[in-house]
Design an enzyme around this catalytic site. Structure first.
Site, short mmCIF file in Angstrom:
data_model
loop_
_atom_site.label_atom_id
_atom_site.label_comp_id
_atom_site.label_asym_id
_atom_site.label_seq_id
_atom_site.Cartn_x
_atom_site.Cartn_y
_atom_site.Cartn_z
CB SER A 139 18.49 35.12 80.11
OG SER A 139 17.65 35.14 81.12
CE1 TYR A 153 23.30 34.40 82.18
CE2 TYR A 153 21.35 35.47 82.98
CZ TYR A 153 21.77 34.38 82.30
OH TYR A 153 21.35 33.51 81.55
P1 NAP Z 1 24.60 25.03 82.91
O1 NAP Z 1 23.56 23.88 83.00
O2 NAP Z 1 25.56 25.53 83.79
O3 NAP Z 1 25.35 24.17 81.47
C1 NAP Z 1 26.27 25.09 80.87
C2 NAP Z 1 26.62 24.52 79.59
O4 NAP Z 1 27.57 25.45 79.07
C3 NAP Z 1 27.75 23.34 79.92
O5 NAP Z 1 27.41 22.43 78.97
C4 NAP Z 1 28.96 23.91 79.89
O6 NAP Z 1 30.10 22.92 79.58
C5 NAP Z 1 28.91 24.71 79.03
N1 NAP Z 1 29.86 25.94 78.89
C6 NAP Z 1 29.99 26.73 79.78
N2 NAP Z 1 31.08 27.76 79.35
C7 NAP Z 1 31.42 27.31 78.27
C8 NAP Z 1 32.39 28.01 77.35
N3 NAP Z 1 33.23 29.00 77.94
N4 NAP Z 1 32.49 27.22 76.14
C9 NAP Z 1 31.81 26.28 75.75
N5 NAP Z 1 30.91 25.61 76.56
C10 NAP Z 1 30.52 26.40 77.97
O7 NAP Z 1 23.77 26.05 81.93
P2 NAP Z 1 22.17 26.04 81.52
O8 NAP Z 1 21.36 26.62 82.70
O9 NAP Z 1 21.60 25.12 80.81
O10 NAP Z 1 22.34 27.41 80.60
C11 NAP Z 1 22.12 27.30 79.20
C12 NAP Z 1 22.27 28.65 78.55
O11 NAP Z 1 20.65 29.15 79.05
C13 NAP Z 1 22.91 29.91 79.17
O12 NAP Z 1 22.96 30.59 77.93
C14 NAP Z 1 22.25 30.53 80.21
O13 NAP Z 1 22.57 31.90 80.24
C15 NAP Z 1 20.76 30.36 79.54
N6 NAP Z 1 19.76 30.64 80.46
C16 NAP Z 1 19.47 29.55 81.58
C17 NAP Z 1 18.49 29.90 82.57
C18 NAP Z 1 18.48 29.04 83.75
O14 NAP Z 1 17.54 29.28 84.48
N7 NAP Z 1 19.09 27.84 83.87
C19 NAP Z 1 17.79 30.97 82.42
C20 NAP Z 1 17.88 31.91 81.32
C21 NAP Z 1 18.92 31.49 80.40
P3 NAP Z 1 30.73 21.96 80.79
O15 NAP Z 1 29.75 20.95 81.18
O16 NAP Z 1 32.02 21.46 79.77
O17 NAP Z 1 31.25 23.01 81.87
#
Ligand code: NAP
Length: 247
Positions: A139, A153
């Protein structure tokens, strides 16, 4: 059409779902990992299959070593090979200053965001006998520190950056590349978990590019890092962050 096999963790929603779908469209057979939303994971699988690809959904919490082993074993059973790992699953906790942080919260963040990717890398490396490719989803928070919101985080993503740099050097001689993307503010449901569902819109409007990112923006960078088109790139980062200037 490649016959490569990829595992994408946390692929039921958000960035992971967009990545799994894009990989499916680009000839990868995809294991769609999720923690609890089987409905969402099934619909990602259905989308890939409808496009002529091959995918299946695997429930596993990446904070649990035994569940990680089961995830990789299910891919062994189904396809008998592994070419690519996308360490995408990650969580946020509600915004809080460091002075109020609890040990329980730190344990959960580190278990999912750091222990999970490390152990998934271990399992992947044991299977990548003739080369392979890993992309970690870090991130931009690792560079900004996320003050007043979630320094824990941000620190967990700092660990992912170090993992990427060190592991890339450790396994380069085996033909395995390890890179990372650092998304900025991307429109997904993760911001609601942080306690501010509208965070992407609030911050997106202030960015140099004037908008929050889309999951597909990140997926495209991941696809490139996994592909042979980036064959001379390892231990590197792509900031998919709309021009955020890290402090
Ligand atoms: P999200 O929309 O909240 O989706 C999270 C995904 O991870 C879902 O598929 C969830 O499964 C799964 N998950 C959560 N906890 C888990 C666990 N313990 N074991 C296996 N799967 C798990 O998140 P996102 O925004 O797409 O983020 C994805 C990645 O990008 C993360 O690493 C996050 O830190 C990074 N990121 C995101 C952003 C942003 O602005 N969105 C920015 C920087 C980095 P379920 O559907 O079954 O709950």
């Amino acid at each position: 059409m490649t016959e490569k096999v990829a595992i994408v963790t946390g692929a039921s929603r958000g960035i992971g779902a967009a990545t799994a779908t894009l990989l499916g469209r680009n000839g990868y057979r995809v294991a769609v990992n999720y923690r609890q939303r089987s409905d969402a994971a099934d619909s990602v699988v259905a989308q890939i299959v409808a496009g002529g690809g091959d995918a299946f959904a695997v429930q596993a919490d990446v904070s649990d070593e035994n569940q990680i082993k089961r995830l990789f074993a299910s891919v062994d059973d189904r396809w008998g090979r592994l070419d690519a790992l996308v360490n995408n699953a990650g969580i946020l906790q509600p915004q809080t200053p460091v002075q109020s942080i609890t040990a329980e919260r730190l344990n959960r963040i580190l278990a999912v965001n750091v222990f999970g990717p490390f152990l998934c890398c271990r399992e992947a490396l044991q299977r990548m006998k003739t080369g392979g490719n890993i992309v970690n989803v870090s991130s931009i928070a690792s560079r900004t520190g996320s003050p007043h919101e979630y320094v824990d985080y941000a620190a967990s993503k700092g660990a992912i950056d170090s993992l990427t740099i060190g592991l890339a050097k450790e396994v380069a001689g085996r033909g395995i590349r390890v890179n990372a993307v650092r998304p900025g503010i991307i429109e997904t449901e993760i911001h609601a978990d942080g306690g501010e569902p509208g965070r992407a819109q609030r911050i997106g409007a202030t960015l140099p590019l004037g908008r929050a990112g889309r999951s597909e923006d990140v997926a495209e960078a991941i696809l490139w890092l996994l592909s042979d088109r980036s064959s001379f790139t390892t231990g590197q980062f792509i900031d998919v962050a709309g021009g955020i200037a890290p402090s």
